[in-house]
Design a protein around this motif. Structure first.
Motif, short mmCIF file in Angstrom:
data_model
loop_
_atom_site.label_atom_id
_atom_site.label_comp_id
_atom_site.label_asym_id
_atom_site.label_seq_id
_atom_site.Cartn_x
_atom_site.Cartn_y
_atom_site.Cartn_z
N ASP A 111 0.84 -1.20 0.00
CA ASP A 111 0.00 0.00 0.00
C ASP A 111 0.87 1.25 0.00
O ASP A 111 1.76 1.39 0.84
N TYR A 112 0.59 2.15 -0.95
CA TYR A 112 1.37 3.37 -1.10
C TYR A 112 0.44 4.57 -0.94
O TYR A 112 -0.66 4.60 -1.50
N PHE A 113 0.92 5.57 -0.21
CA PHE A 113 0.17 6.80 0.02
C PHE A 113 0.99 7.99 -0.46
O PHE A 113 2.20 8.07 -0.18
N TYR A 114 0.32 8.92 -1.14
CA TYR A 114 0.97 10.12 -1.65
C TYR A 114 0.11 11.33 -1.29
O TYR A 114 -1.12 11.30 -1.45
N PHE A 115 0.76 12.40 -0.83
CA PHE A 115 0.06 13.63 -0.49
C PHE A 115 0.78 14.79 -1.17
O PHE A 115 2.01 14.91 -1.07
N PHE A 116 0.01 15.64 -1.85
CA PHE A 116 0.55 16.79 -2.56
C PHE A 116 -0.07 18.07 -2.01
O PHE A 116 -1.26 18.11 -1.69
N VAL A 117 0.76 19.12 -1.93
CA VAL A 117 0.30 20.38 -1.36
C VAL A 117 0.70 21.53 -2.29
O VAL A 117 1.76 21.50 -2.92
N ASN A 118 -0.15 22.54 -2.38
CA ASN A 118 0.19 23.76 -3.10
C ASN A 118 1.29 24.49 -2.33
O ASN A 118 1.16 24.68 -1.12
#
Length: 273
Positions: free
Chosen positions: A247-254
């Motif tokens: 399981d892979y989690f990715y979070f992107f932010v401005n």
């Protein structure tokens, strides 16, 4: 991986690449995990302090705050990890808060490999209260959701270390790094991609960065280009389930939101391979 070591290891035929690549290494922060065991099913005990940097276990939760729920379904969200920001080293162009806790909850039904409608909740707590009488320590109320959705029960402490990497394959694949035509011809003629693939294997894949990270770029594998094709902003966090590694989690932010310490518009992506 040290920039100097990589550039020094480039074969002579790739010498023209050195000048181009030496200014294109990207700083990021490695997350190093240390296994601390499992939650005890009968005593509901977490071996780490509630305010420590950790993956899994129980979160820091003042009695004045509600445990996060999916706004649409009302379901409790799985605690993924939290970061004590004071422990994170500073790197350029990544203005993470210098104090407080940054917490990541996800609406994941592990067994069904499904995210809830809200997908995630990111909570930034600016001041850490070390008075345990004002913190929730009994998380028995989460056990029904934990067992039904098969939340992760293993616990890891987190340590942080600055690093740098090219993330060449990901940036090339996603159009974030474009070689001049003359250098692209050179790479094609001498099979640079093949050399880089062998180099990554010999050096534990560190050209593409540590697999648990803040900032930088994601690791390129499996369905990553398809999953992250529409991702906006900069990488905030990439982690995988260290126990099953599926399981892979990715979070992107401005970037502007990050400067304002505003995590309300973070995008999240999940992938199981």
């Amino acid at each position: 991986m040290e920039m100097g070591s990589f550039l020094a290891d480039l074969p002579p035929e790739f010498a023209p690449l050195r000048v181009f690549l030496q200014d294109r290494f990207v700083p990021y922060i490695q997350l190093h995990l240390e296994d601390k065991g499992w939650l005890k099913k009968t005593e509901y005990q977490d071996p780490l302090p509630l305010w420590s940097s950790k993956m899994g276990g129980y979160p820091y939760l003042p009695k004045s705050l509600e445990y996060p729920r999916d706004a649409e379904t009302g379901e409790l969200m799985m605690f993924l990890l939290q970061i004590n920001c004071a422990e994170v080293p500073e790197i350029p162009n990544f203005p993470l808060p210098r104090q407080g806790l940054l917490q990541f909850f996800v609406g994941l039904n592990v067994a069904m490999c499904e995210l809830s409608p809200q997908r995630h909740c990111i909570r930034y707590i600016e001041e850490i209260d070390l008075d345990e009488t004002r913190l929730i320590s009994n998380f028995e109320f989460t056990q029904e959701s934990r067992q039904r959705n098969e939340w992760y029960n293993h616990i890891y402490s987190l340590r942080f270390r600055p690093g740098e990497a090219l993330f060449f394959n990901y940036r090339q694949s996603m159009g974030h790094l474009r070689l001049p035509e003359s250098l692209q011809t050179l790479c094609d003629e001498f099979f640079f991609d093949d050399w880089l693939y062998d180099y990554e294997i010999e050096n534990d894949g560190l050209e593409r960065g540590h697999p648990y990270k803040l900032a930088g770029y994601p690791d390129l594998h499996s369905y990553v280009p398809d999953v992250l094709d529409d991702a906006q902003g900069q990488l905030l966090l990439e982690v995988q389930d260290p126990f099953s590694c599926s399981d892979y989690f990715y979070f992107f932010v401005n970037p502007d939101d990050l400067k304002r310490q505003d995590f309300s518009q973070v995008e999240s992506y999940f992938m199981r391979v």
